[in-house]
Write a protein that holds these residues in place. Structure first.
Motif, PDB file in Angstrom:
ATOM      1  N   VAL A  74       0.884  -1.162   0.000  1.00 33.72           N
ATOM      2  CA  VAL A  74       0.000   0.000   0.000  1.00 33.72           C
ATOM      3  C   VAL A  74       0.923   1.213   0.000  1.00 33.72           C
ATOM      4  N   ARG A  75       0.754   2.055  -1.012  1.00 30.03           N
ATOM      5  CA  ARG A  75       1.673   3.181  -1.182  1.00 30.03           C
ATOM      6  C   ARG A  75       0.876   4.459  -1.413  1.00 30.03           C
ATOM      7  N   SER A  76       1.181   5.474  -0.642  1.00 30.51           N
ATOM      8  CA  SER A  76       0.556   6.774  -0.777  1.00 30.51           C
ATOM      9  C   SER A  76       1.679   7.797  -0.898  1.00 30.51           C
ATOM     10  N   THR A  77       1.685   8.555  -1.994  1.00 34.39           N
ATOM     11  CA  THR A  77       2.801   9.457  -2.250  1.00 34.39           C
ATOM     12  C   THR A  77       2.332  10.816  -2.769  1.00 34.39           C
ATOM     13  N   ASP A  78       3.241  11.757  -2.723  1.00 32.16           N
ATOM     14  CA  ASP A  78       3.066  13.040  -3.397  1.00 32.16           C
ATOM     15  C   ASP A  78       4.061  13.091  -4.543  1.00 32.16           C
ATOM     16  N   LEU A  79       3.632  13.613  -5.682  1.00 30.09           N
ATOM     17  CA  LEU A  79       4.554  13.945  -6.767  1.00 30.09           C
ATOM     18  C   LEU A  79       4.814  15.436  -6.642  1.00 30.09           C
ATOM     19  N   VAL A  87       3.829  20.475  -4.410  1.00 33.17           N
ATOM     20  CA  VAL A  87       3.110  19.224  -4.655  1.00 33.17           C
ATOM     21  C   VAL A  87       2.113  19.436  -5.791  1.00 33.17           C
ATOM     22  N   PHE A  88       2.218  18.573  -6.823  1.00 34.46           N
ATOM     23  CA  PHE A  88       1.342  18.665  -7.983  1.00 34.46           C
ATOM     24  C   PHE A  88       0.314  17.541  -8.033  1.00 34.46           C
ATOM     25  N   ALA A  89       0.620  16.402  -7.436  1.00 36.78           N
ATOM     26  CA  ALA A  89      -0.317  15.276  -7.466  1.00 36.78           C
ATOM     27  C   ALA A  89      -0.131  14.429  -6.220  1.00 36.78           C
ATOM     28  N   ARG A  90      -1.228  13.817  -5.802  1.00 36.68           N
ATOM     29  CA  ARG A  90      -1.205  12.854  -4.705  1.00 36.68           C
ATOM     30  C   ARG A  90      -1.706  11.533  -5.274  1.00 36.68           C
ATOM     31  N   THR A  91      -1.011  10.463  -4.935  1.00 36.71           N
ATOM     32  CA  THR A  91      -1.400   9.156  -5.462  1.00 36.71           C
ATOM     33  C   THR A  91      -1.575   8.146  -4.336  1.00 36.71           C
ATOM     34  N   LYS A  92      -2.478   7.216  -4.592  1.00 30.88           N
ATOM     35  CA  LYS A  92      -2.667   6.065  -3.712  1.00 30.88           C
ATOM     36  C   LYS A  92      -2.583   4.832  -4.607  1.00 30.88           C
ATOM     37  N   ALA A  93      -1.821   3.843  -4.167  1.00 31.52           N
ATOM     38  CA  ALA A  93      -1.671   2.632  -4.976  1.00 31.52           C
ATOM     39  C   ALA A  93      -1.793   1.402  -4.098  1.00 31.52           C
ATOM     40  N   LEU A  94      -2.459   0.405  -4.631  1.00 33.29           N
ATOM     41  CA  LEU A  94      -2.542  -0.921  -4.046  1.00 33.29           C
ATOM     42  C   LEU A  94      -1.827  -1.826  -5.040  1.00 33.29           C
ATOM     43  N   ILE A  95      -0.771  -2.516  -4.588  1.00 39.96           N
ATOM     44  CA  ILE A  95       0.135  -3.203  -5.503  1.00 39.96           C
ATOM     45  C   ILE A  95       0.249  -4.676  -5.141  1.00 39.96           C
ATOM     46  N   ALA A  96       0.004  -5.549  -6.109  1.00 40.55           N
ATOM     47  CA  ALA A  96       0.154  -6.999  -5.924  1.00 40.55           C
ATOM     48  C   ALA A  96       1.622  -7.347  -6.163  1.00 40.55           C
ATOM     49  N   LEU A  97       2.379  -7.529  -5.113  1.00 37.37           N
ATOM     50  CA  LEU A  97       3.826  -7.706  -5.231  1.00 37.37           C
ATOM     51  C   LEU A  97       4.220  -8.945  -6.031  1.00 37.37           C
ATOM     52  N   ASP A  98       3.485 -10.041  -5.905  1.00 38.48           N
ATOM     53  CA  ASP A  98       3.852 -11.276  -6.602  1.00 38.48           C
ATOM     54  C   ASP A  98       3.648 -11.198  -8.110  1.00 38.48           C
ATOM     55  N   VAL A  99       2.877 -10.208  -8.579  1.00 37.28           N
ATOM     56  CA  VAL A  99       2.635 -10.036 -10.014  1.00 37.28           C
ATOM     57  C   VAL A  99       3.810  -9.320 -10.682  1.00 37.28           C
ATOM     58  N   GLY A 107      12.602  -2.148  -6.806  1.00 38.07           N
ATOM     59  CA  GLY A 107      12.618  -0.698  -6.994  1.00 38.07           C
ATOM     60  C   GLY A 107      11.561   0.002  -6.166  1.00 38.07           C
ATOM     61  N   LEU A 108      10.377  -0.587  -6.098  1.00 31.02           N
ATOM     62  CA  LEU A 108       9.311   0.003  -5.286  1.00 31.02           C
ATOM     63  C   LEU A 108       9.665  -0.024  -3.802  1.00 31.02           C
ATOM     64  N   LEU A 109      10.242  -1.136  -3.369  1.00 31.04           N
ATOM     65  CA  LEU A 109      10.565  -1.291  -1.951  1.00 31.04           C
ATOM     66  C   LEU A 109      11.818  -0.525  -1.553  1.00 31.04           C
ATOM     67  N   GLY A 110      12.714  -0.264  -2.520  1.00 32.32           N
ATOM     68  CA  GLY A 110      14.001   0.320  -2.170  1.00 32.32           C
ATOM     69  C   GLY A 110      14.266   1.726  -2.658  1.00 32.32           C
ATOM     70  N   THR A 111      13.344   2.310  -3.457  1.00 34.60           N
ATOM     71  CA  THR A 111      13.563   3.661  -3.952  1.00 34.60           C
ATOM     72  C   THR A 111      12.284   4.464  -3.800  1.00 34.60           C
ATOM     73  N   ALA A 112      12.392   5.726  -4.126  1.00 35.33           N
ATOM     74  CA  ALA A 112      11.228   6.611  -4.100  1.00 35.33           C
ATOM     75  C   ALA A 112      10.821   7.021  -5.513  1.00 35.33           C
ATOM     76  N   GLU A 113      11.228   6.249  -6.515  1.00 34.58           N
ATOM     77  CA  GLU A 113      10.893   6.569  -7.908  1.00 34.58           C
ATOM     78  C   GLU A 113       9.383   6.424  -8.135  1.00 34.58           C
ATOM     79  N   PRO A 114       8.811   7.299  -8.971  1.00 36.08           N
ATOM     80  CA  PRO A 114       7.406   7.123  -9.347  1.00 36.08           C
ATOM     81  C   PRO A 114       7.203   5.774 -10.046  1.00 36.08           C
ATOM     82  N   ILE A 115       6.033   5.198  -9.875  1.00 37.23           N
ATOM     83  CA  ILE A 115       5.717   3.871 -10.418  1.00 37.23           C
ATOM     84  C   ILE A 115       5.919   3.822 -11.929  1.00 37.23           C
ATOM     85  N   GLY A 116       5.354   4.786 -12.641  1.00 38.81           N
ATOM     86  CA  GLY A 116       5.470   4.792 -14.099  1.00 38.81           C
ATOM     87  C   GLY A 116       6.906   4.842 -14.566  1.00 38.81           C
ATOM     88  N   ARG A 117       7.724   5.620 -13.876  1.00 44.32           N
ATOM     89  CA  ARG A 117       9.137   5.724 -14.241  1.00 44.32           C
ATOM     90  C   ARG A 117       9.841   4.387 -14.014  1.00 44.32           C
TER      91      ARG A 117
END
Length: 173
Positions: A74-79, A87-99, A107-117
């Motif tokens: 579960v990830r909630s971030t500001d861009l 702050v230009f955008a706020r995001t909420k993501a629910l992510i299936a890690l095994d997929v 990368g998701l667990l170890g960095t702060a990079e945006p998902i799309g990037r």
């Protein structure tokens, strides 16, 4: 009389520009980060608000089409602007890690990079599907929002809700 030194015509042009920007952000079926960077004129970075690894309850499992108890993030971030901090955008993501491919998961667990990037840098082929609109918890400061799933190998790996704040539409005006 003008508002902040702007004429009525300039304000109407500002509103027209904001409307076009809003429609572009909401209509895209790809990652929005590069487009938003062009709109606001600076590189965006993720300011992580909340990130928690947990297990899927029945509702999350149903939405992500995974077994109950599967690992999710579960990830909630500001861009925000890298230079301005705005702050230009706020995001909420629910992510299936095994997929996810391991490199994206790490990368998701170890960095702060945006998902799309992260997906683009790791050359992960995806499909995005807009989801039916749901009521936002707090629409008072949001100018626009979109809700979509990102599929990887025909499985929904991400459920994402993005709230584009007013700063996206008035920046540089």
């Amino acid at each position: 009389m003008t508002h902040h030194g702007r004429t009525g015509l300039q304000r109407r042009q500002d509103f027209a520009r904001a409307d076009i920007v809003k429609r572009l952000l909401l209509a895209t079926d790809g990652t929005v980060t590069p487009m938003l960077e062009q709109i606001v004129g600076e590189r965006l970075v993720t300011n992580r608000l909340i990130q928690a690894k947990t297990t899927a309850d029945e509702e999350a499992a149903r939405q992500l089409v995974i077994p109950t108890g599967s690992a999710i993030l579960v990830r909630s971030t500001d861009l925000a602007g890298q230079d301005s901090g705005r702050v230009f955008a706020r995001t909420k993501a629910l992510i299936a890690l095994d997929v996810l491919p391991a490199r994206v998961r790490n990368g998701l667990l170890g960095t702060a990079e945006p998902i799309g990037r992260l997906l683009r840098e790791n050359r992960v082929e995806t499909f995005r599907e807009s989801l039916p609109d749901q009521v936002c918890e707090d629409d008072s400061s949001d100018a626009a929002r979109r809700h979509y799933a990102i599929y990887i190998n025909n499985s929904p790996g991400f459920l994402i809700e993005e709230h584009f704040l007013e700063a996206c539409f008035v920046h540089g005006i």
